[in-house]
Design a protein around this motif. Structure first.
Motif, PDB file in Angstrom:
ATOM      1  N   MET A  58       0.805  -1.255   0.047  1.00 43.77           N
ATOM      2  CA  MET A  58       0.142   0.136  -0.117  1.00 43.77           C
ATOM      3  C   MET A  58       0.721   1.315   0.045  1.00 43.77           C
ATOM      4  O   MET A  58       1.998   1.132   0.720  1.00 43.77           O
ATOM      5  CB  MET A  58      -0.828   0.103   1.285  1.00 43.77           C
ATOM      6  CG  MET A  58      -2.076   1.008   1.335  1.00 43.77           C
ATOM      7  SD  MET A  58      -3.212   0.924   2.455  1.00 43.77           S
ATOM      8  CE  MET A  58      -3.524  -0.639   2.739  1.00 43.77           C
ATOM      9  N   ALA A  59       0.287   2.182  -0.933  1.00 42.22           N
ATOM     10  CA  ALA A  59       1.426   3.490  -0.711  1.00 42.22           C
ATOM     11  C   ALA A  59       0.408   4.823  -0.419  1.00 42.22           C
ATOM     12  O   ALA A  59      -0.787   4.596  -0.510  1.00 42.22           O
ATOM     13  CB  ALA A  59       1.865   3.668  -2.253  1.00 42.22           C
ATOM     14  N   ARG A  60       1.098   5.911   0.005  1.00 44.04           N
ATOM     15  CA  ARG A  60       0.262   6.928   0.164  1.00 44.04           C
ATOM     16  C   ARG A  60       0.670   8.092  -1.022  1.00 44.04           C
ATOM     17  O   ARG A  60       1.597   8.228  -1.220  1.00 44.04           O
ATOM     18  CB  ARG A  60       0.713   7.539   1.664  1.00 44.04           C
ATOM     19  CG  ARG A  60      -0.044   8.990   2.049  1.00 44.04           C
ATOM     20  CD  ARG A  60       0.468   9.293   3.322  1.00 44.04           C
ATOM     21  NE  ARG A  60      -0.247   8.448   4.130  1.00 44.04           N
ATOM     22  CZ  ARG A  60       0.567   8.309   5.393  1.00 44.04           C
ATOM     23  NH1 ARG A  60       1.515   8.573   5.759  1.00 44.04           N
ATOM     24  NH2 ARG A  60      -0.360   7.286   6.072  1.00 44.04           N
ATOM     25  N   VAL A  61      -0.359   8.699  -1.433  1.00 39.74           N
ATOM     26  CA  VAL A  61      -0.275   9.675  -2.433  1.00 39.74           C
ATOM     27  C   VAL A  61      -0.799  10.722  -1.638  1.00 39.74           C
ATOM     28  O   VAL A  61      -1.815  10.773  -1.066  1.00 39.74           O
ATOM     29  CB  VAL A  61      -1.162   9.383  -3.609  1.00 39.74           C
ATOM     30  CG1 VAL A  61      -0.892  10.498  -4.555  1.00 39.74           C
ATOM     31  CG2 VAL A  61      -0.210   8.205  -4.286  1.00 39.74           C
ATOM     32  N   VAL A  62      -0.166  11.963  -1.994  1.00 45.32           N
ATOM     33  CA  VAL A  62      -0.564  13.341  -1.155  1.00 45.32           C
ATOM     34  C   VAL A  62      -1.124  14.382  -2.212  1.00 45.32           C
ATOM     35  O   VAL A  62      -0.261  14.365  -3.213  1.00 45.32           O
ATOM     36  CB  VAL A  62       0.393  13.864  -0.292  1.00 45.32           C
ATOM     37  CG1 VAL A  62       0.033  15.128   0.482  1.00 45.32           C
ATOM     38  CG2 VAL A  62       0.995  12.863   0.907  1.00 45.32           C
ATOM     39  N   VAL A  63      -2.264  14.994  -2.103  1.00 39.22           N
ATOM     40  CA  VAL A  63      -2.480  15.911  -3.075  1.00 39.22           C
ATOM     41  C   VAL A  63      -2.588  17.016  -2.166  1.00 39.22           C
ATOM     42  O   VAL A  63      -3.638  17.116  -1.203  1.00 39.22           O
ATOM     43  CB  VAL A  63      -3.842  15.754  -3.559  1.00 39.22           C
ATOM     44  CG1 VAL A  63      -4.426  16.831  -4.448  1.00 39.22           C
ATOM     45  CG2 VAL A  63      -3.978  14.467  -4.374  1.00 39.22           C
ATOM     46  N   ASP A  64      -2.084  18.109  -2.466  1.00 36.53           N
ATOM     47  CA  ASP A  64      -1.909  19.443  -1.491  1.00 36.53           C
ATOM     48  C   ASP A  64      -2.441  20.286  -2.598  1.00 36.53           C
ATOM     49  O   ASP A  64      -2.326  20.519  -3.889  1.00 36.53           O
ATOM     50  CB  ASP A  64      -0.477  19.692  -1.401  1.00 36.53           C
ATOM     51  CG  ASP A  64       0.245  19.169  -0.226  1.00 36.53           C
ATOM     52  OD1 ASP A  64      -0.622  18.926   0.860  1.00 36.53           O
ATOM     53  OD2 ASP A  64       0.997  18.718  -0.404  1.00 36.53           O
ATOM     54  N   VAL A  65      -3.492  21.205  -2.023  1.00 35.30           N
ATOM     55  CA  VAL A  65      -4.279  22.095  -2.918  1.00 35.30           C
ATOM     56  C   VAL A  65      -4.355  23.569  -2.239  1.00 35.30           C
ATOM     57  O   VAL A  65      -4.582  23.625  -0.965  1.00 35.30           O
ATOM     58  CB  VAL A  65      -6.010  21.708  -2.778  1.00 35.30           C
ATOM     59  CG1 VAL A  65      -6.758  22.573  -3.689  1.00 35.30           C
ATOM     60  CG2 VAL A  65      -6.075  20.312  -3.225  1.00 35.30           C
ATOM     61  N   MET A  66      -3.853  24.543  -2.886  1.00 40.74           N
ATOM     62  CA  MET A  66      -3.600  25.707  -2.450  1.00 40.74           C
ATOM     63  C   MET A  66      -4.481  26.790  -3.563  1.00 40.74           C
ATOM     64  O   MET A  66      -4.448  26.575  -4.503  1.00 40.74           O
ATOM     65  CB  MET A  66      -2.163  26.223  -2.483  1.00 40.74           C
ATOM     66  CG  MET A  66      -1.363  25.415  -1.174  1.00 40.74           C
ATOM     67  SD  MET A  66      -1.703  25.961   0.277  1.00 40.74           S
ATOM     68  CE  MET A  66      -1.350  27.420   0.156  1.00 40.74           C
ATOM     69  N   LEU A  67      -5.022  27.843  -2.691  1.00 39.25           N
ATOM     70  CA  LEU A  67      -5.531  28.884  -3.708  1.00 39.25           C
ATOM     71  C   LEU A  67      -4.493  29.533  -4.467  1.00 39.25           C
ATOM     72  O   LEU A  67      -2.989  29.425  -4.179  1.00 39.25           O
ATOM     73  CB  LEU A  67      -5.925  30.241  -2.725  1.00 39.25           C
ATOM     74  CG  LEU A  67      -7.240  29.773  -2.273  1.00 39.25           C
ATOM     75  CD1 LEU A  67      -7.746  30.815  -0.977  1.00 39.25           C
ATOM     76  CD2 LEU A  67      -8.664  29.723  -3.057  1.00 39.25           C
ATOM     77  N   LYS A  68      -4.793  29.863  -5.863  1.00 41.65           N
ATOM     78  CA  LYS A  68      -3.884  30.477  -6.703  1.00 41.65           C
ATOM     79  C   LYS A  68      -3.224  31.850  -6.243  1.00 41.65           C
ATOM     80  O   LYS A  68      -4.132  32.265  -5.288  1.00 41.65           O
ATOM     81  CB  LYS A  68      -4.369  30.654  -8.073  1.00 41.65           C
ATOM     82  CG  LYS A  68      -4.832  29.562  -8.759  1.00 41.65           C
ATOM     83  CD  LYS A  68      -5.212  29.699 -10.222  1.00 41.65           C
ATOM     84  CE  LYS A  68      -5.609  28.307 -10.997  1.00 41.65           C
ATOM     85  NZ  LYS A  68      -5.920  28.487 -12.224  1.00 41.65           N
ATOM     86  N   PRO A  69      -1.932  32.025  -6.207  1.00 45.82           N
ATOM     87  CA  PRO A  69      -1.358  33.404  -5.749  1.00 45.82           C
ATOM     88  C   PRO A  69      -2.229  34.561  -5.842  1.00 45.82           C
ATOM     89  O   PRO A  69      -1.994  35.499  -5.101  1.00 45.82           O
ATOM     90  CB  PRO A  69       0.016  33.476  -6.339  1.00 45.82           C
ATOM     91  CG  PRO A  69       0.122  32.134  -6.828  1.00 45.82           C
ATOM     92  CD  PRO A  69      -0.998  31.532  -7.085  1.00 45.82           C
TER      93      PRO A  69
END
Length: 90
Positions: A1-12
């Motif tokens: 099993m692997a972990r994938v991270v999705v980081d979401v940020m507001l555009k600058p």
């Protein structure tokens, strides 16, 4: 099993009122020297099986259509190493 991270940020160029509220509160709480704060979201996905190009493509599509509003947000998909059960500590 692997972990994938999705980081979401507001555009600058998008105003971040929550980040601004945190930034204004920091000096009152004794934390100096922080000139800007941006708040985002982090999704940790436990993936069954290998994280190959096809799996990453599906996760990228998921992030683009469901996890992020791509009109105002950017996202980054990355694979994180996971510890084996024998090495895990509580």
């Amino acid at each position: 099993m692997a972990r994938v991270v999705v980081d979401v940020m507001l555009k600058p160029e998008i105003l971040d009122p929550q980040g601004q509220a945190v930034q204004r509160a920091l000096p009152r709480l004794g934390f100096q020297g922080i000139s800007d704060v941006r708040q985002g979201k982090r999704f940790e996905l436990e993936v069954d099986g290998p994280v190959d190009d096809a799996a990453l493509a599906r996760i990228h599509e998921m992030a683009e259509t469901f996890l992020a509003n791509t009109v105002i947000e950017d996202f980054v998909v990355k694979v994180e190493a996971t510890e084996s059960p024998a090495g895990a500590q509580k």
